[in-house]
Design an enzyme around this catalytic site. Structure first.
Site, PDB file in Angstrom:
ATOM      1  N   HIS A 128       0.849  -1.211   0.000  1.00 41.14           N
ATOM      2  CA  HIS A 128       0.000   0.000   0.000  1.00 41.14           C
ATOM      3  C   HIS A 128       0.882   1.259   0.000  1.00 41.14           C
ATOM      4  O   HIS A 128       0.514   2.267  -0.580  1.00 41.14           O
ATOM      5  CB  HIS A 128      -0.886   0.041   1.252  1.00 41.14           C
ATOM      6  CG  HIS A 128      -2.061  -0.890   1.197  1.00 41.14           C
ATOM      7  ND1 HIS A 128      -3.164  -0.655   0.403  1.00 41.14           N
ATOM      8  CD2 HIS A 128      -2.322  -2.048   1.853  1.00 41.14           C
ATOM      9  CE1 HIS A 128      -4.046  -1.628   0.574  1.00 41.14           C
ATOM     10  NE2 HIS A 128      -3.564  -2.491   1.452  1.00 41.14           N
ATOM     11  N   ASP A 172      -7.518  -2.490  -1.236  1.00 41.32           N
ATOM     12  CA  ASP A 172      -8.451  -3.270  -0.426  1.00 41.32           C
ATOM     13  C   ASP A 172      -9.836  -2.932  -0.936  1.00 41.32           C
ATOM     14  O   ASP A 172     -10.195  -1.741  -0.991  1.00 41.32           O
ATOM     15  CB  ASP A 172      -8.350  -2.876   1.063  1.00 41.32           C
ATOM     16  CG  ASP A 172      -6.983  -3.171   1.650  1.00 41.32           C
ATOM     17  OD1 ASP A 172      -6.296  -4.071   1.138  1.00 41.32           O
ATOM     18  OD2 ASP A 172      -6.603  -2.494   2.627  1.00 41.32           O
ATOM     19  N   GLU A 209      -6.153 -12.302   3.364  1.00 40.73           N
ATOM     20  CA  GLU A 209      -7.172 -11.238   3.403  1.00 40.73           C
ATOM     21  C   GLU A 209      -7.954 -11.253   2.091  1.00 40.73           C
ATOM     22  O   GLU A 209      -7.407 -10.899   1.048  1.00 40.73           O
ATOM     23  CB  GLU A 209      -6.500  -9.861   3.581  1.00 40.73           C
ATOM     24  CG  GLU A 209      -5.734  -9.730   4.886  1.00 40.73           C
ATOM     25  CD  GLU A 209      -4.995  -8.403   5.005  1.00 40.73           C
ATOM     26  OE1 GLU A 209      -4.978  -7.605   4.046  1.00 40.73           O
ATOM     27  OE2 GLU A 209      -4.419  -8.165   6.080  1.00 40.73           O
ATOM     28  N   HIS A 261      -7.738  -7.946  -0.068  1.00 43.25           N
ATOM     29  CA  HIS A 261      -6.463  -7.314  -0.464  1.00 43.25           C
ATOM     30  C   HIS A 261      -5.875  -7.908  -1.749  1.00 43.25           C
ATOM     31  O   HIS A 261      -5.743  -9.119  -1.868  1.00 43.25           O
ATOM     32  CB  HIS A 261      -5.448  -7.440   0.685  1.00 43.25           C
ATOM     33  CG  HIS A 261      -4.104  -6.843   0.360  1.00 43.25           C
ATOM     34  ND1 HIS A 261      -3.628  -5.700   0.957  1.00 43.25           N
ATOM     35  CD2 HIS A 261      -3.140  -7.238  -0.511  1.00 43.25           C
ATOM     36  CE1 HIS A 261      -2.425  -5.419   0.464  1.00 43.25           C
ATOM     37  NE2 HIS A 261      -2.109  -6.340  -0.429  1.00 43.25           N
TER      38      HIS A 261
HETATM   39 ZN   LIG Z   1      -4.503  -4.219   2.085  1.00 48.74          ZN
END
Ligand SMILES: [Zn+2]
Length: 211
Positions: free
Chosen positions: A122, A129, A186, A189
């Site tokens: 990021h 995300d 995740e 993500h």
């Molecule tokens: Zn992320």
């Protein structure tokens, strides 16, 4: 003759390998506001509110900035989803390194937060995300809420309703189609392929928003 051809083939291969490394133009590296590329992508930046796992407002501006080549890929994803009445809602995009340091000071655990010494994707403007929405902008049912750091958020977790598994797969398939790499732990993500070519940045969102 054969050796000459082989040498030529080898030279061509090396040249190509080099051009693969340098496949990004300076313009690709600029951070752009996703809504200037595609205003139909819904932006709901959780770190610009108190509604995130830290309980603190960490961004001064609720904006999604990404390297231009990443934003263009996301635009393609959005267009493809629109054909089946779906769309994207983004929760986090470029994150300044100083914010990464704050997250780390709250949760110094690499299972949940990238160590700022290494930097997060990021921080490079190369990760996003996000979730799926229907044509009215309602979020589709997914395995967990954002930033749920349990195994329920893992991509190989299947103790879920069929629709949830299907929704997670729709998102993953379309993102992969346009060159994004899913993070196994995740479901929300994704990293853009080639992220390692981009440096870690610490430009405040407010500064980017002025441009
Ligand atoms: Zn992320």
């Amino acid at each position: 003759m054969k050796t000459k051809l082989l040498k030529l083939a080898l030279a061509f291969f090396i040249l190509n390998a080099e051009s693969l490394l340098a496949q990004f133009s300076p313009e690709d590296t600029v951070l752009v506001d996703i809504q200037k590329i595609n205003p139909r992508i819904i932006v709901e930046i959780k770190y610009a509110t108190e509604d995130n796992f830290t309980g603190k407002k960490l961004y001064d501006v609720p904006k999604c900035f990404l390297r231009k080549f990443v934003a263009l890929k996301l635009d393609s994803v959005q267009r493809e989803l629109e054909k089946v009445g779906l769309g994207l809602k983004v929760w986090d995009c470029y994150r300044p390194l100083s914010v990464q340091k704050i997250l780390w000071s709250i949760v110094p655990d690499e299972r949940y937060v990238a160590n700022p010494a290494k930097g997060s994707r990021h921080n490079r403007g190369c990760a996003v995300d996000l979730t799926l929405v229907d044509s009215l902008g309602n979020e589709l049912p997914m395995p967990t809420k954002y930033d749920d750091f349990t195994e329920k958020a893992h991509r190989d977790y299947y103790n879920l309703p069929d629709t949830v598994i299907k929704n997670r797969k729709i998102l993953e398939d379309v993102m992969k189609k346009y060159g994004f790499i899913p993070l196994p732990t995740e479901w929300w993500h994704f990293d853009a392929q080639g992220w390692e070519n981009f440096s870690i940045l610490d430009i405040p969102l407010k500064e980017l928003n002025k441009k």
